[in-house]
Design a protein around this motif. Sequence first.
Motif, mmCIF file in Angstrom:
data_model
loop_
_atom_site.group_PDB
_atom_site.id
_atom_site.type_symbol
_atom_site.label_atom_id
_atom_site.label_comp_id
_atom_site.label_asym_id
_atom_site.label_seq_id
_atom_site.Cartn_x
_atom_site.Cartn_y
_atom_site.Cartn_z
ATOM 1 N N UNK A 202 0.836 -1.204 0.000
ATOM 2 C CA UNK A 202 0.000 0.000 0.000
ATOM 3 C C UNK A 202 0.869 1.252 0.000
ATOM 4 N N UNK A 203 2.020 1.186 0.656
ATOM 5 C CA UNK A 203 2.919 2.342 0.645
ATOM 6 C C UNK A 203 3.472 2.591 -0.757
ATOM 7 N N UNK A 204 3.815 1.529 -1.474
ATOM 8 C CA UNK A 204 4.303 1.716 -2.845
ATOM 9 C C UNK A 204 3.220 2.293 -3.730
ATOM 10 N N UNK A 205 1.979 1.851 -3.521
ATOM 11 C CA UNK A 205 0.875 2.392 -4.310
ATOM 12 C C UNK A 205 0.655 3.872 -3.988
ATOM 13 N N UNK A 206 0.701 4.229 -2.730
ATOM 14 C CA UNK A 206 0.473 5.621 -2.338
ATOM 15 C C UNK A 206 1.550 6.546 -2.892
#
Length: 276
Positions: A202-206
């Motif tokens: 989710x951090x990479x997506x954000x």
Amino acid sequence: MPDEPRASVVRRTLSIARRLTAVQAAGLIAGITAAAAMLYAVSAAGAASSGGRGPATLPIAAGAVARLPLGDGLPPATATPTASPTPVPPTPTATLPPAPTPTEAPPPPPTAPSSADRPAPGTPPSAPPPPARTPAGLDTSPMDAYAQALFDDTNRRRIGAGLPPLRVNGWLIGIARLRSQDMAEHHYFAHVSPVTGDDAFTLMDKHGVPYGWAGENLAENNYPLSDAVAVADTALWNSPPHRENILNANYTDMGVALVVDSSGMNYFTIIFTGPP
């Protein structure tokens, strides 16, 4: 006819050829015999004529044709006068005047194409795709010496297994730092933050970090920093799920981070990615 061996077919072909040869030989012998008999009859007739005694009566086989002496029973030849041809005056030929050469009709004037024949107006070009988003809000500075040491140990494991080493990726370093900082600040050790609910994906997506394949390895220990890297590397390699990440052939990039909390606990994070 059922199929037969090839040798049988060859023998039958040769047998037919031999029978045809015998028939042809019998016909040839009969033809030679008849020709000899005819030659004998002609020779005898010529000998009788040359002696002056008139035609001799020779025994002729039934069905043969008797030869007559030359000149016997034929009327004497008389000369027939030939009439001279009478000249015929030539017939006059009428001369026709040449036919007039037809002239081509002028082509019709061009007509404007109908709406069905007119080409459709060109389709306006589509808008260019939006530029790829550049990851932002990440600390992509180079790894410290301890994180770099764990990075090198992980690549050494891959090379020993016949896999290519992974490249340094600054964006992945930034994601790894966020994960280690969150664990050190909130004193937990897990893939999902109990505070924010975020994980590495989710951090990479954000932050707009592209990936097709991705993985995360975590290690913690409270050894002195001089030993902490070796302890973390050994613990990860001896764990089958973590070793599977280290040896995943789909990965091409890696980033490593280390954050130490106030109690001296070391939190290591390794982020792997690969293209789609």
